[in-house]
Every structure is written in structure tokens, then in C-alpha cells.
Write a protein that holds these residues in place. Structure first.
Motif, short mmCIF file in Angstrom:
data_model
loop_
_atom_site.label_atom_id
_atom_site.label_comp_id
_atom_site.label_asym_id
_atom_site.label_seq_id
_atom_site.Cartn_x
_atom_site.Cartn_y
_atom_site.Cartn_z
N ALA A 27 -17.10 19.18 16.39
CA ALA A 27 -17.84 17.94 16.15
C ALA A 27 -17.56 17.44 14.74
O ALA A 27 -17.04 18.16 13.89
CB ALA A 27 -19.33 18.20 16.32
N GLY A 28 -17.89 16.20 14.49
CA GLY A 28 -17.79 15.65 13.13
C GLY A 28 -19.01 16.07 12.32
O GLY A 28 -20.08 16.32 12.86
N HIS A 29 -18.83 16.22 11.02
CA HIS A 29 -19.93 16.58 10.11
C HIS A 29 -19.69 15.88 8.78
O HIS A 29 -18.56 15.49 8.48
CB HIS A 29 -19.97 18.10 9.89
CG HIS A 29 -20.33 18.88 11.12
ND1 HIS A 29 -21.60 18.90 11.63
CD2 HIS A 29 -19.58 19.65 11.94
CE1 HIS A 29 -21.63 19.66 12.71
NE2 HIS A 29 -20.41 20.13 12.93
N ASP A 30 -20.76 15.78 7.97
CA ASP A 30 -20.59 15.20 6.63
C ASP A 30 -19.51 15.96 5.85
O ASP A 30 -18.79 15.37 5.04
CB ASP A 30 -21.92 15.25 5.87
CG ASP A 30 -22.95 14.29 6.48
OD1 ASP A 30 -22.59 13.13 6.75
OD2 ASP A 30 -24.11 14.70 6.67
N SER A 31 -19.36 17.25 6.13
CA SER A 31 -18.36 18.06 5.42
C SER A 31 -16.94 17.56 5.64
O SER A 31 -16.06 17.78 4.80
CB SER A 31 -18.45 19.53 5.85
OG SER A 31 -19.63 20.11 5.31
N VAL A 32 -16.70 16.91 6.79
CA VAL A 32 -15.36 16.37 7.03
C VAL A 32 -15.04 15.33 5.97
O VAL A 32 -13.94 15.29 5.42
CB VAL A 32 -15.26 15.77 8.46
CG1 VAL A 32 -13.96 14.99 8.64
CG2 VAL A 32 -15.38 16.88 9.50
N TYR A 33 -16.04 14.50 5.63
CA TYR A 33 -15.82 13.50 4.57
C TYR A 33 -15.81 14.12 3.18
O TYR A 33 -14.98 13.78 2.35
CB TYR A 33 -16.87 12.39 4.65
CG TYR A 33 -16.48 11.29 5.62
CD1 TYR A 33 -15.30 10.55 5.43
CD2 TYR A 33 -17.28 10.97 6.70
CE1 TYR A 33 -14.95 9.53 6.31
CE2 TYR A 33 -16.94 9.94 7.58
CZ TYR A 33 -15.76 9.23 7.38
OH TYR A 33 -15.40 8.22 8.23
N THR A 34 -16.74 15.05 2.89
CA THR A 34 -16.76 15.61 1.54
C THR A 34 -15.46 16.35 1.24
O THR A 34 -15.01 16.36 0.09
CB THR A 34 -17.96 16.57 1.32
OG1 THR A 34 -17.82 17.70 2.19
CG2 THR A 34 -19.29 15.87 1.57
N SER A 35 -14.84 16.93 2.30
CA SER A 35 -13.62 17.72 2.09
C SER A 35 -12.48 16.88 1.52
O SER A 35 -11.52 17.43 0.99
CB SER A 35 -13.18 18.37 3.40
OG SER A 35 -12.64 17.40 4.29
N LYS A 36 -12.60 15.56 1.62
CA LYS A 36 -11.54 14.70 1.07
C LYS A 36 -11.63 14.61 -0.45
O LYS A 36 -10.68 14.17 -1.11
CB LYS A 36 -11.64 13.30 1.69
CG LYS A 36 -11.46 13.31 3.21
CD LYS A 36 -11.50 11.93 3.81
CE LYS A 36 -11.63 11.97 5.33
NZ LYS A 36 -10.57 12.73 6.03
#
Lengths: 454, 454
Positions: free
Chosen positions: A393-402
């Protein structure tokens, strides 16, 4: 002395482990459990049992209930001595100073307090409440990290009321323009926007929602329920999330010709429903061969459909996922090839077109963060009870990892059920997750200090 | 002298034949064509071209437009010297006396003047207007049959406004209780019933709607467009309908479990949409092996479906048809067996249940009626231009066949399209159909007299 074991109160042992925690700290499982459920009074909905806690949640983003739990969060972290910052998307950053008084961005534990309209008590909530429990444990033990640590409550992760998921971590990471996010309208009341609700609740902060010019993060650890059955089915208690699957969402429209089912021979038909059925079946076969996922969630036919009429058109979605982007693409390519063959297979054939609605490449989390979680897991549950995983699933961590080193910790949820009132994570698994979160942050903080020779 | 060839006006030859008609009578193709389209001013809708006659029809049963065309019908048949009876379902029976002044029930030509909401100008309409043309041709030629002949306009054949198709021939035949038919509600306005509309238009006759105690029929010939592409595709101009296919309508509900498409491995799923897709595909394969028809027209998933959620439940219909009932049953049995295998095939499997919604056994039309049509067709178009057929759709003739000798004549419609504004039967085919109807009735009448030695 960092490990003030003398300060540890005689609390209940974590049922899942008898090993001493590396940090010397033990989170309080009862307090964690009580806090999860006490704060779920705001937004409690959809009872499924007799206990007042046997309910799901409907705490949609920026509703009055969401504002109330945010108020609780603010009060709690300030009581713990944190400074609290709110940015222009209402993301809340609680910061606890480390012993080094370093100006480096804080090591964050983040997730979200909003839920689906028929959601549960753990998705997102566990990650924020466990982070508060970590700070409580540190404070009562007199424990201080070297670097600043803290908690983030991300706004509108679910995208259920304002339809954009991972919305405000997306703005923070530069993936979503802030104006577009502000302009999102309540799906049930188009006179209300995300921005107007931020204003109404006094949550429209002055800090830019921006990873570079706004509130910066030194790392992001997110504890979350797995939302799948793999941990439960394999008897593991901790998943160390290496990254997120790549996925592509496609919509196919198959065009045929409406015809009377009694008077039109099979060889004279252009039957899009039959063709779509064969396409869905073959997409599953192709995904299996690649050990990938291919799923159809939406299937639409015209509203005038009837038992004795061949439909004129059918629309269906295809959601293809795999941890490697090249496999996602290979599955898509094979599906398109097979679909073209199917389109000419029955009767007079059908035509189809398709759109790519979402293209989300695979994400690799940070090796350093993953190593810290691995050290924690190894120590807490030992080999054979944790496993490496990829988030489906998508998570906020996907964005923070950038923008900052990121990784996630998964704990089991019953039967893999989430986004459902009966979503459940046991007290033991919640506690183990919180302890793993604490250990990971402490390990990462120590490793960072060792590396920087601070 | 029955064949008063001297009375035949020099009208346009039927383009499809140069043979002299057996009866010595020729219908008037221009008058037929004009009457079809002139009466279609009541209910004309859905233009698809520039000509005012390039429209479909929306003449729903017992609307004001239906009442107007019924008034035209009544006036026309009375002008022709018919007596007109209306029964308790508004079925209209126009009766022309034969030369024998026999009290035997009349030889009827019947069909319906109501249409689908997006219907065409030929389905049903051709059968009634051609029958009027037959009576006109006989009258202007001074021709009289031995036995009484006539025309029936059946009420609510389409079942589009009051949802029961072949409604009033069904009541007449004892297949549908009259109270149930009277109580049918307008699908758009539940305050209106079929009975209240019969009353409003003065169409609630006093004659019982009953094949035995009401208006009896000695035979029933129905001219109808094929509603399929077989005649066009095989280059034939007349279909001699031997009977109607048997059909069974089933509804399947497949039960699974909603799950996140990103976090739920394929082997952990209970995916009803995937299973239903495989079932639909296999039902087509099975039907092909039996030279039968199996069709899915309706496919429903819960309204909260989304791209990244496995649906919890799927419903689909299955319409199985074949001229022989044992083949219909064999296809159903094989489908059920295959569906059970499919239900356990993927992931954790699914369960399903099903209902039988309609069971319509195959119907064999009357050999005598069929022979009369065959004699007419052979004479009109010669061998190779007519063919025996089975009706795939339901018609009023299916019900009349239970109580009187019945058969049908099919003429081609463009691309097999019907229940659509662009439904089209060429002037030549309309005329040929009307001529075949006339010849069949004359042949049947003569054969009956010969047999009875009257």
C-alpha cells in the motif's frame, strides 16, 4: 549514562519477547493500549461487538473529531516538553531536543490520525500513538537521544474526505502542488475545501509545507499495521519494510455492440463483457507467472443492462504491482498483448482502449534506517520471527523517502483486514511494534552519532 | 371464383419476386410503407438522420401515443368492415367474416403496436400494419376467405413500461394471472398501474382475457422482423419459424472477501470478480461445444468498488438458450460443474449461489401453420431464399401456440439490430413479409376448408 536501567519501572513484560531491550527502555503496553482506545472515542463508529471498543472508526480528515484528536496530540506532546510546529497543510511536527543540542533535522516517527469512513482503530493511529508512547517512555526514564527526535501527524493520508491520498506528505515532498491540495473539495459537500477546513480549525500554519524550506526531517520511521496477511500466515511478528511496490493503474474500455442474446448467434456478436471477462482471467494468469499482482476492482457496464442484451461497452480497472518496476512493465506488456488476442477471439471481435491513470514507481527505503529496524527486530524477537517485506500500500513514508532516510515497521493485523471496522492489531503486537519503533530510533540516533563522531 | 385476378390493380411488383402470387392477390407495398411510417408519428423519437422518418420510437404501452395508434387501428379495421372486440387486458381483436359464415374462431394475424423506450419502427408494428394491409388488399379485391380472419393487437408485449413482457397474450393463454398483470406499475411512476391506464383510455373491455372463455382464436400467424442477423448473413428473405428456443435465466452471486489489492497476495485472496470472470468465459466455451447460446448481460459489483480493493461480492446473470430443452439443461449442468471447480481455483477460493429466474421451455409451432408459410415462401421466393428458423426472442405467438395453431414469419432487419432507434426493415422486405402473411393465411384457410370438407 545512556541506559538508565534503574529508571525502568516494573511494567508488564512484552509477551512476545523475554530479551532485554537494547536501549534499556521498555514501553508501557497498557498505557499504549489505553491511549489508542481512549483517543478513538473521537470518531468511533460502526460497532461490531458488545464492548464500546468493538467499533471501527470514521475520523475523516479535518472533521471536528479529527480536530479533537489533534488537540489531544498537541496537549500531550507539549506536556512531554516538545515544541510543536504546524505547517501550511496542517501537518503537526512535535520536536524533542536531544542531548547534543544539534541543529540537525529531527529523527521523526510519523504516521496519521485520520481514518477511512469505515476504517479501523490501528491504520495510521498506531504509528502516531506509539510514537507518543516512545516519547513518554523516554521522558519518564530520563532518557535523551543525542539528536532531536519527534513525532509527525500527517494531514489527510487517507484521502477519503478530500480525495487525494498521502496528500500532505505529498505536498511536503513536492509531489503535489499545495494549491491543488488546498482546493480539494469534501466529496460530500463541495462548498467545503481542505483549505477552508484548515482555517476553520486554526490549523493553517505559517511554516511552508516543504521538505527543504519548511520543517525538515533527518529521518522518518513509520510503524504501521501490515494491512495484509503475510505476517500472520507465516507466523512472524515484525516486518521490516524495504520499500514500496511499484504499481500502475490502468482503465480499459472494451467496445462491442448491443445485441439480443436470444437472436444473435455467438459468431455474430461483439460481446465486450465476455472479452473483458477473458481479459481479467488472463491478467491473473500473467501476474501469477511473474509472481506479481494484477487485480480488477472496478467493472462497469451501461446502466440499461439487461439479462437478454449483450452490453455495448464494458469498463474495468487493472492494478498491477511488483517491487521491481521492470516486472510491472512486463506484466502490463503481456496483458496488452493477450488482450489484443482476446479482442479478436470471439464472434466478430471487440475493440478496446486504455488509459494509464497512475504510475507509481517502486520505492527503496534507506539502508541505514532498515538496518536500525533489523537490529531492533533481531534483538526483540530473534531470527525467524521477523521478515523483510515490501509495502503493498501507499504510505506517507513513500513521500518522505524522497527527502530523508526512511523505513517502516509492520506488525500483523488480524487476517490482513484493514480499511474495515473490524481491523484489529493485538495488544501484544501493538506493544511490540512500539518497542521496535523505540529501539530503531535509538539505534539510528546512536549510529548517526558514531558515524559523525559527534 | 376465389382468385379474382381481374381485380388486381397494376401496382408495383414486389422487388424480391417475379412469380405470380398463389392467391392472385398482391399487397400494396407503397401503402404498407406509408402506413407504417404515417402511424409512427405517434411515438416517434430518437432521430438518427435528417429525414423525419429517420427516427426510432418510444411508444410505450398505454401512453397517450399508444392510445392514438390504437384509435387509428380501430378506425381502420371498422372501415374495412371488421367487428372490433377489446378484452379485459385491452387486447384488440378485429374480425372479418368469411364466406362460410362459420362460427369457428377466426384465423388471426397478430402482433403488437407498443415499443421499447428506445425502440424502432418495425418490431411488432410491422406485424399489425401488414395484417391491416392484408385485410385492405382482400377488401379492395373483393376477396373473401372461407373462414373468418382478423387482426390482433396484443397489449404490452414489450413489458417496457409495465415490466412483464408478452403480458397480455400471457394472460390470454393462462400463463399470467390477470390481477398480477393489472397491478403492474409504471416503472417511472408507481402511482400508475396497467389497469388504471386501461381505464383512463377506455380500453378496459368486458370480454374475458382468456383463450377459452374469451375471444378465441382458430390460428395465429405473426409476421415479425428477425431481430437477428441470420437471414441477412445467409442471403435469405423469409424465415419460417418452427418454434421458440427454450431458455433459462439464472442469476449467480459469488461471495468473496474485500481486500487491499496492494497488500493481499494472490494466494490469500477470495476474489469473486476474478472467479466470476472465469465463470463467464467458461460458460461461453461450454455453450459453443453444444451449439447453444450462453450470455451474460448483467454484471454487478458493490457501489463502493475501487481500483485498489478486491470486491466482496459479484452478481451476474446467465441466459442459456437452445431449441431443445435437454441441451439447455446440459449446458446449465456443465456450467454449474465448471463454476464449482473455478470457485476453488484461485487463492482461498470463493463461494457462490444461484437462482433460476426464468424457465421457458422450448416451443414447437403448429405443423399446419408452418406448412402454409412454407408453401407461401416457396412460391414467393423459391428454394434457397427461405429457411427454417427457431425464434430466439419471446413473442406473443409463444403464448398463442399453447391454445391455437401458431407459426411466425421472419423478415430480415438490417444487421440484426432491434430494440434500437436504427432498427430497419427495407420496403421490399416489409412488402414481402406482408405478401407471405397474406398467402399463408389464404393457404391455411383453404387447407382448413379442404380438410373439413366445408
Amino acid at each position: 549514562m545512556r541506559f538508565r536501567t534503574s529508571a525502568i519501572r516494573p511494567i508488564r513484560q512484552l509477551s512476545t519477547s523475554s530479551r532485554p531491550p537494547t536501549s534499556g527502555l521498555r514501553i508501557n503496553p497498557d498505557r499504549l493500549w489505553e491511549t489508542i482506545h481512549e483517543t478513538c472515542k473521537w470518531g468511533s463508529a460502526h460497532p461490531y461487538g458488545k464492548s464500546p471498543r468493538e467499533t471501527g472508526m470514521a475520523r475523516l480528515c479535518l472533521t471536528d473529531d479529527d480536530a479533537r484528536v489533534r488537540q489531544w496530540f498537541a496537549t500531550e506532546v507539549e506536556k512531554l516538553g516538545c515544541s510543536l510546529s504546524t505547517d501550511q497543510m496542517g501537518n503537526m511536527f512535535a520536536r524533542q531536543s536531544g542531548s547534543l543540542k544539534s541543529s540537525a533535522p529531527m529523527i521523526a516517527m510519523g504516521s496519521h490520525l485520520d481514518t477511512q469512513p469505515r476504517g479501523g482503530r490501528y491504520d495510521g493511529i498506531l504509528g502516531v500513538v506509539a510514537a507518543v508512547e516512545v516519547l513518554r517512555t523516554m521522558k519518564e526514564s530520563g532518557f535523551r537521544t543525542h539528536y532531536d527526535v519527534g513525532v509527525v501527524n500527517w494531514t489527510n493520508e487517507e484521502g477519503a474526505r478530500f480525495p487525494k491520498s498521502m496528500c500532505s506528505s505529498g505536498v511536503w515532498a513536492g509531489g503535489i502542488p499545495i494549491q491543488k491540495a488546498w482546493d480539494l473539495r469534501d466529496i460530500h459537500d463541495s462548498s467545503v475545501t481542505l483549505n477552508s477546513e484548515l482555517e476553520r480549525h486554526g490549523l493553517l500554519g505559517s511554516i511552508p509545507c516543504d521538505a527543504k524550506s519548511g520543517f525538515q526531517l533527518g529521518a522518518h520511521f513509520e510503524l504501521h499495521i501490515e494491512q495484509g496477511p503475510i505476517l500472520q500466515n507465516t507466523g512472524r511478528s515484525i516486518g521490516i519494510v524495504q520499500g514500496a511496490q511499484g504499481y500502475r493503474w490502468l482503465t480499459f474500455t472494451v467496445h462491442g455492440r448491443d445485441a439480443h442474446t436470444g437472436t444473435t448467434p455467438l459468431n455474430a456478436r461483439k460481446d465486450p463483457l465476455l472479452a473483458a471477462s477473458r481479459m481479467i482471467a488472463v491478467s491473473n494468469d500473467i501476474a501469477k507467472r511473474h509472481n506479481a499482482l494484477a487485480s480488477t476492482g472496478v467493472f462497469k457496464i451501461p446502466s440499461n443492462a439487461s439479462t437478454n442484451t449483450v452490453a455495448s461497452e464494458v469498463t474495468f480497472t487493472l492494478d498491477i504491482r511488483h517491487p521491481q518496476d521492470d516486472v510491472v512493465h512486463a506484466v502490463q506488456d503481456e496483458c496488452l498483448k493477450s488482450f489484443a488476442e482476446i479482442a479478436s477471439q470471439d464472434g466478430q471481435g471487440v475493440s478496446f482502449d486504455w488509459t494509464l491513470d497512475t504510475d507509481s514507481p517502486a520505492v527503496q527505503f534507506d539502508k541505514g534506517c532498515v538496518q536500525s529496524i533489523q537490529a531492533a527486530a533481531e534483538n526483540l524477537v530473534g531470527p525467524g520471527k521477523w521478515m523483510n517485506m515490501t509495502s503493498g500500500a501507499g504510505h506517507d513514508s513513500v513521500y518522505t523517502s524522497k527527502h530523508c532516510p526512511t523505513a517502516m515497521i509492520f506488525v500483523p493485523c488480524r487476517d490482513g483486514v484493514s480499511h474495515h471496522p473490524e481491523e484489529y492489531c493485538s495488544p501484544g503486537d501493538c506493544a511490540l511494534g512500539a518497542q521496535a519503533l523505540l529501539e530503531s530510533v535509538v539505534h539510528y540516533d546512536q549510529t548517526k552519532k558514531d558515524a559523525e563522531g559527534a
